[in-house]
Design an enzyme around this catalytic site. Sequence first.
Site, PDB file in Angstrom:
ATOM      1  CE  LYS A  50      -3.885  -0.497   2.344  1.00 60.39           C
ATOM      2  NZ  LYS A  50      -4.171  -0.940   3.550  1.00 60.39           N
ATOM      3  NE  ARG A 121      -5.212   3.359   3.659  1.00 63.65           N
ATOM      4  CZ  ARG A 121      -5.209   3.560   2.513  1.00 63.65           C
ATOM      5  NH1 ARG A 121      -4.731   4.746   2.040  1.00 63.65           N
ATOM      6  NH2 ARG A 121      -5.891   2.749   1.673  1.00 63.65           N
ATOM      7  N   GLY A 130      -6.291 -10.602   8.378  1.00 65.65           N
ATOM      8  CA  GLY A 130      -5.989 -10.818   9.618  1.00 65.65           C
ATOM      9  C   GLY A 130      -4.853  -9.537  10.290  1.00 65.65           C
ATOM     10  NE  ARG A 394      -6.011  -4.170  -3.162  1.00 60.53           N
ATOM     11  CZ  ARG A 394      -6.565  -4.452  -2.318  1.00 60.53           C
ATOM     12  NH1 ARG A 394      -5.953  -4.952  -1.229  1.00 60.53           N
ATOM     13  NH2 ARG A 394      -7.793  -4.370  -1.995  1.00 60.53           N
ATOM     14  CG  HIS A 512      -7.399 -47.038  -6.659  1.00 62.85           C
ATOM     15  ND1 HIS A 512      -8.885 -46.680  -6.734  1.00 62.85           N
ATOM     16  CD2 HIS A 512      -7.118 -47.579  -7.685  1.00 62.85           C
ATOM     17  CE1 HIS A 512      -9.074 -47.277  -8.204  1.00 62.85           C
ATOM     18  NE2 HIS A 512      -8.035 -48.010  -8.535  1.00 62.85           N
ATOM     19  NE  ARG A 618      -0.620 -45.459 -12.437  1.00 61.37           N
ATOM     20  CZ  ARG A 618      -1.111 -44.372 -12.751  1.00 61.37           C
ATOM     21  NH1 ARG A 618      -1.967 -44.165 -13.738  1.00 61.37           N
ATOM     22  NH2 ARG A 618      -0.776 -43.183 -12.133  1.00 61.37           N
ATOM     23  NE  ARG A 674       3.613 -49.196 -13.267  1.00 63.63           N
ATOM     24  CZ  ARG A 674       3.053 -48.603 -12.193  1.00 63.63           C
ATOM     25  NH1 ARG A 674       3.892 -47.593 -11.295  1.00 63.63           N
ATOM     26  NH2 ARG A 674       1.877 -48.726 -11.765  1.00 63.63           N
ATOM     27  CD  GLU A 801       8.549 -47.602  -8.658  1.00 63.17           C
ATOM     28  OE1 GLU A 801       7.368 -46.828  -8.210  1.00 63.17           O
ATOM     29  OE2 GLU A 801       8.516 -48.501  -9.279  1.00 63.17           O
ATOM     30  N   GLY A 822       9.548 -42.511 -10.140  1.00 62.90           N
ATOM     31  CA  GLY A 822       8.349 -42.763  -9.366  1.00 62.90           C
ATOM     32  C   GLY A 822       8.301 -42.149  -8.234  1.00 62.90           C
ATOM     33  CB  THR A 823       8.228 -38.523  -7.065  1.00 60.36           C
ATOM     34  OG1 THR A 823       6.966 -38.102  -7.830  1.00 60.36           O
ATOM     35  CG2 THR A 823       9.344 -38.150  -7.863  1.00 60.36           C
ATOM     36  CG  ASN A 824       2.916 -40.851  -6.692  1.00 56.70           C
ATOM     37  OD1 ASN A 824       3.248 -39.771  -6.568  1.00 56.70           O
ATOM     38  ND2 ASN A 824       2.146 -41.507  -7.430  1.00 56.70           N
ATOM     39  CG  ASP A 825       5.958 -46.841  -4.677  1.00 59.26           C
ATOM     40  OD1 ASP A 825       5.431 -46.960  -3.539  1.00 59.26           O
ATOM     41  OD2 ASP A 825       5.568 -47.474  -5.792  1.00 59.26           O
ATOM     42  CB  CYS A 887       5.761 -41.334 -14.113  1.00 61.70           C
ATOM     43  SG  CYS A 887       6.513 -42.871 -13.386  1.00 61.70           S
ATOM     44  CE1 TYR A 907       8.794 -38.801 -18.830  1.00 60.28           C
ATOM     45  CE2 TYR A 907      10.711 -39.021 -20.137  1.00 60.28           C
ATOM     46  CZ  TYR A 907       9.675 -39.412 -19.418  1.00 60.28           C
ATOM     47  OH  TYR A 907       9.905 -40.801 -18.944  1.00 60.28           O
TER      48      TYR A 907
HETATM   49  P1  ADP Z   1      -7.897  -2.164   3.483  1.00 60.94           P
HETATM   50  O1  ADP Z   1      -6.271  -2.639   3.468  1.00 60.94           O
HETATM   51  O2  ADP Z   1      -8.530  -3.161   4.271  1.00 60.94           O
HETATM   52  O3  ADP Z   1      -8.052  -1.862   2.098  1.00 60.94           O
HETATM   53  P2  ADP Z   1      -7.253   0.870   3.526  1.00 60.94           P
HETATM   54  O4  ADP Z   1      -6.328   1.121   4.580  1.00 60.94           O
HETATM   55  O5  ADP Z   1      -7.332   0.619   2.225  1.00 60.94           O
HETATM   56  O6  ADP Z   1      -7.918  -0.749   4.318  1.00 60.94           O
HETATM   57  O7  ADP Z   1      -8.540   1.504   4.144  1.00 60.94           O
HETATM   58  C1  ADP Z   1      -9.975   1.064   3.819  1.00 60.94           C
HETATM   59  C2  ADP Z   1     -10.655   2.318   3.235  1.00 60.94           C
HETATM   60  O8  ADP Z   1     -10.677   3.432   4.165  1.00 60.94           O
HETATM   61  C3  ADP Z   1     -10.117   3.140   1.834  1.00 60.94           C
HETATM   62  O9  ADP Z   1     -10.578   2.439   0.879  1.00 60.94           O
HETATM   63  C4  ADP Z   1     -10.598   4.318   2.002  1.00 60.94           C
HETATM   64  O10 ADP Z   1     -11.968   4.336   1.400  1.00 60.94           O
HETATM   65  C5  ADP Z   1     -10.736   4.496   3.299  1.00 60.94           C
HETATM   66  N1  ADP Z   1      -9.477   5.547   3.791  1.00 60.94           N
HETATM   67  C6  ADP Z   1      -8.496   4.978   4.119  1.00 60.94           C
HETATM   68  N2  ADP Z   1      -7.463   6.316   4.307  1.00 60.94           N
HETATM   69  C7  ADP Z   1      -8.382   7.350   4.104  1.00 60.94           C
HETATM   70  C8  ADP Z   1      -8.053   8.614   3.910  1.00 60.94           C
HETATM   71  N3  ADP Z   1      -6.901   9.187   4.343  1.00 60.94           N
HETATM   72  N4  ADP Z   1      -9.163   9.454   3.702  1.00 60.94           N
HETATM   73  C9  ADP Z   1     -10.380   8.727   3.136  1.00 60.94           C
HETATM   74  N5  ADP Z   1     -10.660   7.677   3.442  1.00 60.94           N
HETATM   75  C10 ADP Z   1      -9.582   6.715   3.702  1.00 60.94           C
HETATM   76 MG    MG Z   2      -7.857  -0.853   0.972  1.00 60.07          MG
HETATM   77 MG    MG Z   3       5.602 -47.366  -7.979  1.00 57.35          MG
END
Ligand code: ADP
Ligand code: MG
Ligand code: MG
Length: 930
Positions: A50, A121, A130, A394, A512, A618, A674, A801, A822-825, A887, A907
């Site tokens: 980002k 962010r 996460g 992105r 199998h 086979r 084989r 194998e 024969g990488t399985n065996d 194979c 191959y």
């Molecule tokens: P994610 O990684 O989950 O996409 P972002 O950091 O991109 O999270 O933030 C999510 C949303 O928050 C962005 O798509 C945007 O709409 C809003 N946002 C983030 N920063 C700003 C900012 N400086 N001004 C206005 N909106 C923002």
């Molecule tokens: Mg975003």
């Molecule tokens: Mg075999």
Amino acid sequence: MNRNNNYFYSKFINLIYKIGEKMNIKKRVYTFGNKKAEGRTDMKNLLGGKGANLAEMNLVGIPVPPGFTITTEVCTEYNQKGKKEVIKLLKDEVNIGIEYIENVIGTKFGDKENPCLVSVRSGARVSMPGMMDTVLNLGLNDEVVEGIAKKTNNERLAWDSYRRFVQMYGDVVLGMKPASKEDIDPFEEIMESVKEKKGIKEDTEFSVDDLKDLVIKFKKAVKDVTGHDFPVDPWEQLWGAIIAVFDSWETERAIYYRKINGIPGDWGTAVNVQAMVFGNMGEDSATGVAFTRDAGTGEELFNGEYLINAQGEDVVAGTRTPQQITKEGSIRWAKLAIVSESERSEKYPSLEETMPEVYKELFETQKKLELHYKDMQDLEFTIQNKKLWLLQTRNGKRTGAAMVKIAMDMLDENLIDEKTSLLRVEPNRLDELLHPVFDEEAMENANVIAKGLPASPGAATGQIVFFADDAEKWSLDKKEVVLVRIETSPEDLKGMHVANGILTARGGMTSHAAVVARGMGKCCVSGAGSVKINYKTPTLTADGKVFKEGDWISLNGSTGEVYEGKIDTIDPKLSGNFDKLMKLTDKYAKMLVRTNADTPHDSQVARNFGAQGIGLCRTEHMFFEGDRIKAMREMILADDETGRRKALEKLLPIQRQDFEGIFEAMHDLPVTVRLLDPPLHEFVPHEEENQKDMADEMGVSVEEIKRKVENLAEFNPMLGHRGCRLGNTYPEITEMQARAIIEAALNLKEKGIKAVPEIMIPLTGSEKEYRMQEDIVRRIANTVFTERNDKIEYLVGTMIEIPRATLVADKIAETAEFFSFGTNDLTQMTFGYSRDDAGTFLPIYIEKGILKNDPFEVLDQTGVGQLVKIGIERGRSTNPKLKVGICGEHGGEPSSVEFFYSAGMNYVSCSPFRVPIARLAAAHAAIKED
Ligand code: ADP
Ligand code: MG
Ligand code: MG
């Protein structure tokens, strides 16, 4: 530079770093804004995806609110040194960063009259679920909010932003967001109760007083839960949020995601602090997301969604119905959503219609971005009082089909070159193009009842049958069936063939069921250990529910998920782009791709996918059809050589005919056959009824048959009487098979068809073992040549194998003309993991991180891979012309294919439906090598 110089140079650089660190001259913060930036797109490792792209967009001249990025290295520092130390290290540079923002927009952070608000962010090198959610409108408190209201002359905006801020900060920084989706967010609960009281539905309907009321209630909730007042000092807020981003790197969710995706823990996440722009400033403001092309189909069609008077994630939150950006998209959407044109243009108009000027600018901007990045972009934007701001760009995620289309289209548009276009398609994603998928709408109400291994990709739906012959009967009645078995055996082949999908409770990725299903291109989920199958009742119990024969279930062989009920599937359609991509792979791949096929039909399928030969045919599968099994059983149960020869006489013409069919389908291309490999007891009758049949056929008593069957039982059949051990104890079997192969090739030659047989001895462990078999094959070949007064070219070689074979490969290769690993065996014997029983512990091993992958799926390069390298090296040391291939199932797994290429193989061979994947992976390997 010579080695010594190099050494001193690196010492010197090290020293500079150390001094730098001591003096704290390491740069930790990179600013961007006003079309200037200290970072660039190729600094993703340091600035996160980002941050690097926010910098780059500035450099390209695209309007982006000013801000700064704290590097990913600081996250690692934080984990080592802790909060206090890191704040000390960062303080000066963060101050400068905030000043930078203030200067660009002429406001002041924390000021009561002319305040500056920011967002905080997270952003790792690769986007990662996460991680901490973004906090918007940071810097607000009871005084600053008044300043914003006055300055913008928009009380509603000020209080709407404030209540959002307290909510987001409470949720993500103060940890008030409930851990599971089922639990209620305390802030949402408060909003719902106010809405109910007021009789309103949408957030936009809150009055200023409602919003003020919400802020008070939110802050009280914070106090109740955390025991502390909501922080009022903007600087305290800012550090709190920055540290929360670093902390989110070590959350359970993030660690788990990293583990399954192989992301190293020391990468760390960057933190982006950026001036706010407001999409919630009124009817001339908005926020949205857009794609430069269609992420589903790959069509060159700018598209996306937006919401007027909204902020941040409102578009994806699902509380309001988002509107389409383009008019064309809007009309398409209305059709699908069954919304009339008048309702559409009144309630859900496109951005193109509501703000044509801004739309035009957005359109130009997305074009510019795509041209600059030379890839489909996924972007986030906000419109404040009709002014457009970009907040993120992105490379967009896309389906397998879109991946192929966009790569080929961009090649046509001269945006990228051939090599780049090939590298743009992930080999494994081609699977999606070759197999049926679930209908997306039908998936909405789908309910998972179990999970097994994704043994063979695609989607399948059908009525449950528990026995292969029922599958055949039901399918004759035009019923759609899913064959449900504890495990499958060669006897189930026909039933598997007519079923839409196969589910087994036991067995791994090379069981199998898995191997055969992949060969057929049929959906299969194997080793679903949580389901109970009872053949007597007969029922399937999963997730506490009991399913009977005839009940519908659905399988996703790409994920291993099992669903209850019927879910419609959509058949794949191959486009011209797919052919184009495949042609291109041939231009760059230096390693050939063959297929594993046992029937003329499979051979043809694979050839259509571009297979350049058969790497493994086979012979044992041929013995199960119809009456053949009887002759086979007669051979196995015979008392002596004379008895065996009599039965083999019956088998010879059958085998010869089979080979003719396969050689014909593969004319002009090599076919590796084989010789008989599996333990004999797999072929003998185990049921009383079949034993009686057999007794009648052979004119002996049932007891006699039973005794023989018992004699054949082995404690450990995988390590028992199988492979070339059969041919070396019963040479007449090898004689028959060699004759069938050579005669088939000669018969085709008479018809003007060229067959290129490569005869392969299975399970060689010592050179003597191999040589005895080779001698038989060559002797029989010469006999047949004399009998027929004609000749063909053929090769004799062996499977490698057994670990020992890799170590004595030089001896074996003195006469062997080819090796096929024969990488399985080989995996089974190197690890000492039984292929058929590994399902009980492998998943746990992977979960605990003892293994990164299932070694039967992804070649273990460090261990098994070493044996492969040793085998090739030693083999070629005595026979430089030795042809080498693989194979095992790994022949169709992209990372393994790249390894085999680097190990010097000629191959790889894989199941028919993986041929395109292997071809693309082979091209990738060659391109990456340059
Ligand atoms: P994610 O990684 O989950 O996409 P972002 O950091 O991109 O999270 O933030 C999510 C949303 O928050 C962005 O798509 C945007 O709409 C809003 N946002 C983030 N920063 C700003 C900012 N400086 N001004 C206005 N909106 C923002
Ligand atoms: Mg975003
Ligand atoms: Mg075999």
